[in-house]
Design an enzyme around this catalytic site. Structure first.
Site, short mmCIF file in Angstrom:
data_model
loop_
_atom_site.label_atom_id
_atom_site.label_comp_id
_atom_site.label_asym_id
_atom_site.label_seq_id
_atom_site.Cartn_x
_atom_site.Cartn_y
_atom_site.Cartn_z
N GLU A 125 0.81 -1.22 0.00
CA GLU A 125 0.00 0.00 0.00
C GLU A 125 0.85 1.27 0.00
OE1 GLU A 125 -0.87 -2.72 1.62
OE2 GLU A 125 -2.73 -3.06 0.51
N HIS A 183 -10.14 -5.97 9.52
CA HIS A 183 -10.57 -5.74 8.14
C HIS A 183 -11.95 -5.10 8.07
CE1 HIS A 183 -7.16 -8.18 7.21
NE2 HIS A 183 -7.47 -8.35 5.92
#
Lengths: 422, 324
Positions: free
Chosen positions: B60, B129
Site C-alpha cells: 500500500e 478488516h
C-alpha cells in the site's frame, strides 16, 4: 430543684415560635421575671420571661431554631445540682435558617422559600443554573420574561424544555408569567437602564397575615355597608379636649371612633361575636382591636373593655401598645382577645375602603379620611366635614339590615360626640 | 433517471472520467486482470489496457507513494485500497505527504489524486478488516474526505473528486455496492463539501453519512409509522464539513441524533455535535445523542458482529430518548 422553661403558647393559634435571641446565656444568674429570650411568633417578636430564679444551666435550642409550642428550651436551677435534659427537648431543626432554591412546584402555588430568621430578603436569581432547563427553554423564557422557576418541567429529570415554557406563555401556567415589561416609549435616544429582578422572602408576620386573610376571604361570606358621617361636632370637641391635655396624651380621631364603636357594639351584641361551629358566641366583653402598621405587615392591638373605659384611658393605652408594636416589643396581651376590629386608613387620604374580617370575629370597620366636602343642607350647598366608613360583616352571623342599623347607630356617637365623654 | 447499483454508479463515474481525460489512470491490487475485488473495474482492463489500469504488488505504501509521484508529475491517478484498513500501511503517504506537499512547496505543486478505499464492517472479515476510521483521516487539513450514501451521490462526487486538484480520500462501504438508487441520465457532477437533506421532517434531525444513511432512512420510515417525522441530513463530505443544512435543520427541530458506523469516541458525531452546540446553542432543547459502533474490536462471529454494529433499532431508541 431545676425548672424547665418551655416554648410558651403566646397566641390562640400559635404552633411554633422562632428562638430569635438568648438574652441570658448558660451560666448566668437569672431572677424570676427576668427576660430570658426573644421569641418570634407569627404575630410579633416577644420577650419571654423566666419562671424561675437561679442559674441558666442549659439552653436547649440555638438562635434561629424553630421550636414547637411546649417543647423545652432551657433549664434553670442552682449552680451545682444534677440536671437531666428532658426527652422532649427542642431539636434544632435542620436547614431551617437557610433558603432552599426554588423547586419545581405546581403552577398554582408560588414557591415560598424557608424564611431566614432575621427576615432579610434572600435574593435568588430565577435564571440561575440551579434550575434544569434546556438552552432553548432558557432563551425563550428570557425573551418572554417568564420566571423559569415557576414553570413545570416535563423533560428528563424535570428539565424545563421549550414546550413547557410555551405552555406557560399560552396560559397553561398563569402564575409563571411575570409582569410584562411595558413597551419603551420615548425618543430613540433613550438609554434604558435594566434592573435586576429581586426575589424577596416574606417575613413570618407577612406569611401569617397571608394565611389568615386567605382563610378569612375564602371561608367567611363578607358583606359590606358604607355610611358617611358628619364629623363637624367630633372634630370640634376633639380640638377643645386636646387643648387641656399634654402633648403625649392627646386624643386622636381614631380614639373617638374606637369608643363610639365599642358603645354601639353593646347595642348590637350579635356583631360582637364569633361563630363557633353551629353556635354564635356573643362575647361578654367588648374588646376593640385596632390595626397598626408595623414593619413587614400589620398587627392588631387590643383595647380591653373599651366600652367601659374613659376616652383618655383608651387613648393612652392604645398609644403605648402601638409604640410597643412598632418597636417589635409587643406583649402577648397587647395582641390577643379582640372581639371586633377597626382599621383606619384616613391618614393616607383614603376616601373609603373595605377591610377583611379577622377570624373568628364577626365584623371589622374600615375608616376613611374626614374630608372637607360640599354638602347639601336644607336644599342649600354648603361645605362640611364628612367621613366614610365601611363595615364588613360575616353573613353567617348577621345580615345587611343589622349591619346598616349598626352603622346608623354608630352615627349617634360620632355625630353627637358628647355621648362619648360621659 | 435510471435505477442502478452503487457499484455501477462508481464504475460509470470512473469510466466517464477516463474517457474524458487521458491523464486519469487506475492503480491498485487486483484492479486490472481480476476486475477489482468488488468488481468495480470489471471490463476496464480490456478497454483501457495495462497502461491505464495497473495491477500493483501488495504494498500500500508503494501504491499511494507512486500515486503521489504520478500526481506531482501531471497525471490524475485513482488509487484503490482494497480495504481502508490497509491504509494504515500507507499512513505516512496519505496524511503526511499527499495533503501537505502543496502547502510545504509553497503552491509549486498540486497533488490531484483520488484514493478510493472500502470501509465498514458486516461481512465477517474480522476486527482488522472491518473498521470505519473515517474520523482519523478527516482530521488532517489538506486532505479531503468524501463518503457518499447513494448511487447518485457516489457517481457525481467521484467525478468531482477526479476533476479536483486536491488529494481526496473517497470512502465506499463493503456492504453497500448492491444498493439501488436513481441516478440522473447524462453528464452531471455533485459539488464536494455540500451536505444534503435526504428526507424532510419536523420532529428531530438525524445527521449521518454512508452506511448510516441507509440505516437512518429505514429508521425514519419506521418512526413515521409512530407519528415521528425525522429529518435526515446526509453529510456526504466529511472534510470540508458543511454544517449549514445541519444547523438549518436543527434550528427547526431543536433535537438531534448523529449516526455513524465508527466508534463514538473521538468520532464524526463528536465533531458534528460540538459544532451544533457552538453555533446553535440557544436552539438546543435536549442533549445531542450519537449512535455508533460498540467500543470493541469488531467481532468475527456473525451474531456478535451484528450486535456490535449500529442498527436501526439503536437509532429508533436514540430518537425516542432525545424526544423525551
Amino acid at each position: 430543684m431545676a425548672e424547665t422553661i418551655s416554648m410558651p403558647k403566646l397566641g390562640f393559634d400559635m404552633r411554633e415560635g422562632v428562638l430569635v435571641r438568648w438574652v441570658k446565656n448558660e451560666g448566668e444568674n437569672i431572677n424570676k421575671g427576668d427576660v430570658l429570650a426573644e421569641i418570634e411568633t407569627d404575630k410579633a417578636t416577644v420577650e419571654v420571661e423566666s419562671s424561675a430564679s437561679g442559674v441558666v444551666r442549659k439552653l436547649l435550642a440555638s438562635q434561629g431554631d424553630v421550636v414547637p409550642v411546649g417543647a423545652a428550651i432551657a433549664i434553670v436551677g442552682s449552680a451545682d445540682e444534677k440536671i437531666d435534659v428532658p426527652a422532649g427537648a427542642a431539636q434544632p431543626a435542620a436547614a431551617k435558617a437557610e433558603s432552599k432554591p426554588a423547586p419545581q412546584t405546581p403552577p398554582t402555588t408560588p414557591p415560598i422559600t424557608q424564611a431566614a430568621v432575621s427576615s432579610q430578603s434572600s435574593i435568588v436569581n430565577p435564571q440561575s443554573s440551579m434550575i434544569k432547563a434546556s438552552p432553548l427553554a432558557k432563551k425563550i423564557a428570557r425573551d418572554a420574561n417568564v420566571d423559569l422557576s415557576r414553570v413545570q418541567g416535563s423533560g428528563p429529570g424535570g428539565r424545563v424544555v421549550r414546550k413547557d415554557v410555551e405552555a406557560a406563555l399560552s396560559g397553561g401556567q398563569p402564575s409563571a408569567i411575570a409582569a410584562q415589561r411595558a413597551p419603551v416609549m420615548g425618543p430613540p435616544s433613550t438609554v434604558i437602564v435594566s434592573h435586576e429582578d429581586e426575589l424577596i422572602t416574606p417575613t413570618k408576620l407577612r406569611q401569617a397575615i397571608a394565611r389568615r386573610m386567605t382563610e378569612s376571604k375564602t371561608s367567611v361570606p363578607h358583606f359590606y355597608v358604607t355610611h358617611e358621617y358628619k364629623m363637624e361636632a367630633l372634630l370640634d370637641i376633639r380640638k377643645q379636649v386636646n387643648a387641656y391635655l399634654p402633648d403625649d396624651q392627646k386624643i386622636s380621631v381614631n380614639d373617638f371612633i374606637v369608643k363610639a364603636v365599642a358603645l354601639t357594639l353593646r347595642e348590637y351584641p350579635n356583631l360582637n361575636s364569633a361563630l363557633q361551629g353551629n353556635q354564635v358566641l356573643r362575647h361578654g366583653s367588648v374588646n376593640v382591636g385596632v390595626a397598626v402598621a408595623v414593619e413587614g405587615g400589620l398587627l392588631t392591638i387590643v383595647s380591653k373593655d373599651t366600652d367601659q373605659k374613659p376616652l383618655r384611658q383608651i387613648a393612652i393605652e392604645l398609644k403605648a401598645m402601638a409604640a410597643r408594636a412598632r418597636s417589635g416589643k409587643v406583649h402577648p396581651d397587647d395582641i390577643e382577645g379582640s372581639t371586633f376590629s377597626v382599621s383606619n386608613l384616613g391618614m393616607f387620604d383614603v376616601e373609603n375602603f373595605a377591610a377583611i374580617i379577622n377570624p373568628p370575629e364577626a365584623g371589622i370597620l374600615a375608616i376613611g379620611a374626614a374630608r372637607e366636602v360640599p354638602v347639601a343642607v336644607n336644599g342649600e350647598l354648603k361645605v362640611g366635614w364628612r367621613m366614610k366608613a365601611t363595615i364588613s360583616v360575616d353573613h353567617r352571623v348577621s345580615d345587611g339590615a343589622e349591619g346598616a342599623q349598626f352603622m346608623q347607630a354608630l352615627a349617634k356617637y360620632l355625630e353627637e360626640p358628647l355621648r362619648l365623654l360621659v | 433517471m435510471a435505477k442502478i447499483t452503487m457499484r455501477e454508479a462508481i464504475s460509470q463515474a470512473l469510466m466517464e472520467e477516463m474517457d474524458l481525460d487521458p491523464s486519469v489512470f487506475i492503480l491498485g491490487e487486483e484492479v486490472g486482470v481480476w476486475g477489482g475485488t468488488y468488481a468495480v473495474t470489471k471490463g476496464f482492463y480490456d478497454k483501457y489496457g495495462a497502461a491505464r489500469v495497473k495491477d500493483t504488488p501488495i504494498a500500500e505504501n508503494a501504491i499511494i507513494g507512486a500515486a503521489i509521484g504520478a500526481a506531482l508529475t501531471g497525471k490524475r491517478p485513482v488509487a484503490e485500497l482494497m480495504t481502508i484498513n490497509f491504509a494504515f500501511s500507507a499512513m505516512d503517504y496519505i496524511v503526511n505527504q499527499a495533503p501537505k506537499l502543496h502547502y510545504m512547496f509553497g503552491g509549486q505543486f498540486t497533488v490531484p489524486m483520488v484514493i478510493r478505499a472500502v470501509g465498514g464492517g458486516g461481512r465477517q472479515l474480522g476486527a482488522t478488516h472491518s473498521q470505519t476510521p473515517d474520523a482519523i483521516f478527516a482530521h488532517f487539513p489538506g486532505l479531503k474526505v468524501i463518503s457518499p450514501g447513494t448511487p447518485e451521490d457516489a457517481k457525481g462526487l467521484l467525478k468531482s473528486a477526479i476533476r479536483s486538484n486536491d488529494p481526496i480520500l473517497f470512502i465506499e462501504h463493503a456492504t453497500m455496492y448492491q444498493i439501488r438508487g436513481d441516478v440522473p441520465d447524462g453528464e452531471y457532477t455533485i459539488p464536494i463539501g455540500k451536505s444534503k437533506v435526504q428526507r424532510e421532517g419536523k420532529d428531530l434531525t438525524i445527521v449521518t453519512y454512508c452506511k448510516g444513511l441507509e440505516l437512518s432512512m429505514k429508521a425514519a420510515e419506521d418512526l413515521s409509522k409512530e407519528g415521528i417525522e425525522a429529518e435526515v441530513v446526509d453529510l456526504r463530505t466529511l472534510r470540508p464539513l458543511d454544517m449549514e443544512p445541519v444547523l438549518e435543520s436543527f434550528k427547526k427541530t431543536n433535537r438531534a441524533v448523529i449516526v455513524e458506523e465508527g466508534w463514538k469516541s473521538y468520532g464524526v458525531g463528536a465533531e458534528v455535535s460540538s459544532r451544533i452546540y457552538e453555533e446553535a446553542f440557544d436552539y438546543v432543547d435536549a442533549p445531542i445523542l450519537r449512535v455508533a459502533q460498540k467500543e470493541v474490536p469488531l467481532p468475527y462471529n456473525r451474531t456478535l458482529e451484528q450486535a456490535a454494529l449500529p442498527q436501526v433499532p439503536d437509532i429508533i431508541a436514540a430518537v425516542k430518548e432525545v424526544l423525551k
